[in-house]
Design an enzyme around this catalytic site. Structure first.
Site, mmCIF file in Angstrom:
data_model
loop_
_atom_site.group_PDB
_atom_site.id
_atom_site.type_symbol
_atom_site.label_atom_id
_atom_site.label_comp_id
_atom_site.label_asym_id
_atom_site.label_seq_id
_atom_site.Cartn_x
_atom_site.Cartn_y
_atom_site.Cartn_z
ATOM 1 N N GLU A 1 15.239 -34.893 66.719
ATOM 2 C CA GLU A 1 15.447 -33.465 66.482
ATOM 3 C C GLU A 1 14.145 -32.691 66.656
ATOM 4 O O GLU A 1 14.131 -31.596 67.216
ATOM 5 C CB GLU A 1 15.994 -33.247 65.068
ATOM 6 C CG GLU A 1 17.450 -33.611 64.913
ATOM 7 C CD GLU A 1 18.364 -32.664 65.663
ATOM 8 O OE1 GLU A 1 18.296 -31.442 65.431
ATOM 9 O OE2 GLU A 1 19.154 -33.138 66.484
ATOM 10 N N ASP B 1 10.755 -37.059 65.256
ATOM 11 C CA ASP B 1 12.021 -37.722 65.535
ATOM 12 C C ASP B 1 12.714 -37.003 66.681
ATOM 13 O O ASP B 1 12.169 -36.082 67.285
ATOM 14 C CB ASP B 1 12.908 -37.779 64.285
ATOM 15 C CG ASP B 1 13.313 -36.394 63.784
ATOM 16 O OD1 ASP B 1 12.862 -35.392 64.362
ATOM 17 O OD2 ASP B 1 14.088 -36.320 62.820
ATOM 18 N N ARG C 1 12.906 -39.208 57.400
ATOM 19 C CA ARG C 1 14.048 -39.646 58.209
ATOM 20 C C ARG C 1 13.588 -40.834 59.048
ATOM 21 O O ARG C 1 12.952 -40.676 60.080
ATOM 22 C CB ARG C 1 14.550 -38.512 59.105
ATOM 23 C CG ARG C 1 15.211 -37.390 58.320
ATOM 24 C CD ARG C 1 15.838 -36.350 59.249
ATOM 25 N NE ARG C 1 16.470 -35.300 58.460
ATOM 26 C CZ ARG C 1 15.870 -34.176 58.090
ATOM 27 N NH1 ARG C 1 14.616 -33.961 58.468
ATOM 28 N NH2 ARG C 1 16.492 -33.273 57.375
#
Length: 902
Positions: free
Chosen positions: A84, A82, A298
């Site tokens: 991050e 993702d 996520r």
């Protein structure tokens, strides 16, 4: 031997199993760099240049990776799939380039996998790519925005609103949702209405409930029966008539399963079914992912990989039979708000393994995995087939009609495995009706008293959610077979973490990686409290929200925040320049900061006082001015602030000390005089930190504060009289001289509760009343017990749970019971166990992580490892082998704690 870098040691350990000895797998322990918390970290004058700094606790991890690359000149970045994760890889590559560890001939590649399984990791290694620049730019934009908002807006709050701690780009909007919901509840005026039920008996002796739908030949609307008198007439009309079955209608219906989990729906369902907070659920999911049990947690996506769909269908056939498998696979699609987070749904990596098969020891992980497994299995099962029945009962003259509804499950389908929870209760359509036939007689029989009792029992739950009692009265007739129930319309319920995440998602505020951290932050900063799973705004949270709405309204608007999120999504897709986004935002935001900084605190309070006036000063029954102080009758009430939040106080302070909270009624009696003692007035007063008793008043000659004593826990203001007040003011109480040295033993109440004291030795007492009754023998015994647990004579406390030897450093790791709650002990380090984690659920991995974090925060060195035989000098120069994934625990938090919004 390539060097593979991931975020956490747990993930490294799992991946190392799959890659084997041909790779060196190391952990970065989350982000290795961040913006220093000082002015100028984002230089708005020079194209938003960002100045990064390697954290003290991250330096050793960067060094370990650099040392490994000295021998293995091949870097593979395998952080999470993702934004991050992309940012962590970028930070690490940049940091290593600055150290000149990465040379011109050093291959640097990026690999991603949605699940930590052998096949997924192996496939990822065969398809490397470079770090995705648009995703990194989206990260840079978010981090810069959060810095600019937090670093510039928070100081304004500190200066203008004492007690306010911070503001954030997303957290302030989330707080606004909770505050506005509470204001809706307070402003809500319930409307009374009544319903009428009857208990009907069939010719075969079976009973069922029906509700009144037609009265006087007219179809009833919700508020048609508005008073108790009207309800009594309606009950009488039903009870006086002979009834028959007018019609019976049965319709087939189907119910399809819910889509598999994405981040928001997982958090919502974990809250509904287990009462888990968003962060608690995500921490458990993180560990399941790192252990290779589930796919990445996520995500905004709900689609499943084709091979996963087929594996799920096979698992259903094996467990429940072919009749539970639909002819064609169910396909789920949604348009993710953010393409970079549109991964596959959250699902088990192996559908043949349920929670019992995996034997997961930690309770939160076991419950969450079971939830994910059941939801995934159910999403590929046959629909449930139902029969919904409607029975109309009418009087012979047609003046009165009642209706009963119910359903029967003909084939359970996916309901055999799983049914989605609901935030609010459903209607009454789930009843199973007895056999009835059109034209049959239907007589009134049985009792509805139990229905009335159940209605009253529901009141407490309704009030907790922000509602009002809806069943205050009832009208019964004909042997309790006909019942009239009073209801009131209900305000919207207070948010739970589940419904708040759902609302944020609907508005487009935040993204999967931010929900948990945002909700946790507003609770940690005491803007919001959670009680019985509902979120209540604290006074300081209200004040901050009203301040922002009046002085920074644009930046807490839902549309503005959602539009900014979409701009950031465009950046991640490569469709927008992130520096243009920053420039457009900063131009107006800096102007708003400058304008507000000029205001005095009194000006700010005047604006907030006017904005909050309807809630702070509701009309009084006697028609008097609601702003007049109820205690002195002269001063005017006004909003004030302190370091603990906002409150309403009298303008005649210090002559009048009346105060009350801003979100509730106060005891209008205010301060009261209890009596006199030796010429001093003894009074009970209300302060910012709670009620207290006081002797006398401060005078000009003696400017010191008069003697005061706070009320102990469990003592209410109503119970305080002159005798109790004098007892409190007399503390500390002298018990007598200690028989060993003659030093006086005293008993008193301190910040940690009741105690006895001898010289410098304090020993806690269990009950407040003991302070006033304890004698010499008991005092000496309590002090001796305390002394026995101190210093050289200290007896070793028995652990609550023994975890075993520290895996890297050696030495026992135990769970202990402490004064402030359970903690993990290793060597000289005591690490507090986070709230919500039971001592018996603590594992060694959790303990090692907490110990490492505590060691770094306290600046303590770790206990030395067990002594080994001295190595030869030549061996000392040889680089250490880099086969193991698990390095020494360090202070950097695990990736589960990363967030976009500060």
């Amino acid at each position: 031997m390539p060097v593979v870098v991931v975020e956490s040691p747990a993930k490294a350990k799992t991946i190392n199993k799959y890659l084997g000895p041909d790779y060196t797998v190391l952990a970065s322990y989350g982000h290795v760099r961040d913006l220093p918390a000082k002015d100028g970290s984002v230089d708005t004058e020079h194209d938003f240049e960002m100045k990064w700094e390697i954290g003290t606790d991250s330096r050793k991890h960067v060094k370990a990776i650099a040392d490994a690359l000295a021998d293995d000149n091949n870097l593979i970045l395998a952080t999470d799939p993702d934004r991050e994760g992309e940012a962590i890889s970028w930070h690490l590559e940049e940091a290593l380039r600055k150290r000149k560890v990465i040379k011109k001939d050093t291959p640097v590649s990026r690999v991603v996998f949605n699940a930590i399984t052998k096949s997924a990791v192996t496939e990822a290694m065969q398809n490397p790519r470079q770090v995705d620049a648009p995703l990194v730019h989206a990260y840079l934009a978010r981090r810069a925005l959060d810095y600019l908002v937090g670093f510039n807006l928070s100081p304004v709050l500190w200066r203008k609103l004492p007690g306010a701690r911070s503001a954030g780009r997303v957290q302030s909007v989330c707080l606004r949702l909770i505050v506005e919901r509470e204001m809706e509840i307070e402003a809500f005026n319930p409307q009374e209405y009544w319903s009428v039920k009857a208990m009907i008996e069939t010719p075969r002796g079976q009973n069922f409930e029906a509700r009144l739908t037609v009265l006087g030949g007219k179809k009833l609307e919700k508020f048609d029966i508005a008073t108790a008198t009207a309800a009594e007439l309606a009950v009488g009309a039903v009870a006086a008539r002979a009834m028959h079955i007018k019609s019976v209608e049965a319709k087939p219906a189907t119910r399809n399963p819910s889509a598999p989990f994405m981040t928001s729906t997982l958090q919502q369902e974990a809250s509904r079914k287990f009462g888990m907070g968003a962060r608690q659920a995500m921490n458990a999911a993180q560990r399941l992912y790192e252990a290779g049990h589930i796919t990445y947690m996520r995500t905004d996506g709900i689609d499943m990989a084709p091979e996963a769909v087929m594996a799920t269908r096979d698992a259903i056939t094996d467990r429940y039979g072919a009749e539970y498998v639909p002819k064609s696979p169910r396909m789920y699609k949604n348009k993710a708000k953010n393409a970079q987070e549109a991964h596959e749904c959250i699902r088990p990596t192996d559908m043949t393994k349920d929670a019992a098969t995996l034997k997961i020891s930690e309770a939160d992980q076991r419950k969450l995995y079971d939830l994910i497994w059941k939801r995934t299995i159910a999403c590929q099962m046959e629909a449930a087939r139902l029969e919904r029945t409607t029975v109309d009962i009418a009087s012979q003259d047609g003046e009165v009609e009642l209706r009963a509804t119910g359903q029967v499950v003909m084939f359970d389908g996916f309901l055999r495995v799983y049914e989605e929870g609901r935030d609010e209760p459903e209607g009454e359509d789930d009843n199973r009706l007895p056999q009835v036939m059109e034209g049959e007689t239907a007589k009134l029989s049985g009792s509805l008293a139990q229905a009335f009792t159940k209605a009253k029992d529901d009141d407490a739950a309704i009030e907790a959610a922000g509602g009002v009692k809806k069943h205050a009265h009832a009208v019964l007739a004909d042997g309790d077979a006909v019942l009239g129930l009073q209801h009131h319309t209900q305000p919207p319920p207070r948010y739970t973490e589940a419904t708040l995440v759902k609302r944020m998602e609907e508005l487009g505020i935040g993204r999967p990686s931010t929900y948990a951290s945002v909700i946790t932050t507003i609770q940690d900063r005491e803007y919001v409290r959670k009680d019985k799973n509902r979120l209540f705004p604290e006074d300081k949270g209200r004040i901050v929200t009203i301040f922002l709405l009046n002085f920074f309204k644009r930046y807490v608007e839902y549309d503005f925040t959602a539009d900014l999120e979409e701009q950031l999504d465009d950046v991640s897709a490569g469709d927008r320049d992130y520096k243009n986004v920053l420039e457009n935002f900063w131009k107006d935001f800096s102007a708003a900061i400058s304008e507000t900084s000029e205001l005095r605190i009194t000006e700010v309070l005047d604006v907030l006082d006017a904005a909050l006036a309807p809630q702070l000063y509701p009309p009084r029954e006697d028609g008097s001015d609601p702003r007049i102080c109820p205690q002195c009758g002269e001063g005017k009430l006004h909003l004030k602030t302190s370091r603990t939040g906002g409150f309403v106080g009298c303008g005649n302070y210090p002559e009048c000390r009346y105060t009350r909270p801003i979100n509730g009624d106060a005891d209008d009696s205010g301060d009261r005089v209890l009596g006199e003692d030796n010429g001093d007035e003894i009074s009970l007063r209300k302060g910012r930190f709670g009620p207290y008793v006081q002797r006398g008043e401060a005078t000009e000659e003696n400017n010191k504060k008069p003697p005061r004593a706070s009320l102990p826990k469990g003592w209410t203001p109503d119970s305080i009289d002159l005798e109790k007040a004098l007892t409190l003011l007399s503390l500390p109480r002298e018990v007598g001289p200690h028989p060993d040295d003659g030093v006086m033993i005293e008993a008193g109440i301190g910040r940690y509760g009741p105690f006895v004291k001898h010289d410098r030795l304090y020993a806690n007492l269990k009950e407040v009343d003991e302070v006033f009754t304890i004698g010499m023998n008991r005092a000496v015994e309590v002090l001796a017990q305390k002394l026995a647990t101190r210093g050289a004579g200290r007896a070793a406390a028995k652990p609550l749970k023994e975890l075993g030897e520290h895996p890297q450093e050696g030495g026992p790791v135990n769970v202990m019971e402490g004064r402030y709650g359970p903690y993990v002990k290793w060597a000289k380090i005591n690490a507090t166990i986070p709230k919500g984690t039971e001592p018996e659920d603590v594992t060694m991995d959790m303990a090692v992580e907490w110990i490492a974090e505590k060691a770094a925060k306290g600046g303590k060195k770790k206990a030395p490892a067990k002594k080994k035989a001295p190595a030869k000098k030549a061996a000392a120069k040889k680089p250490a082998a880099k086969k193991t994934a698990a390095k020494k625990p360090a202070a950097k938090k695990a990736p589960a704690k990363k967030a976009d919004d500060a």
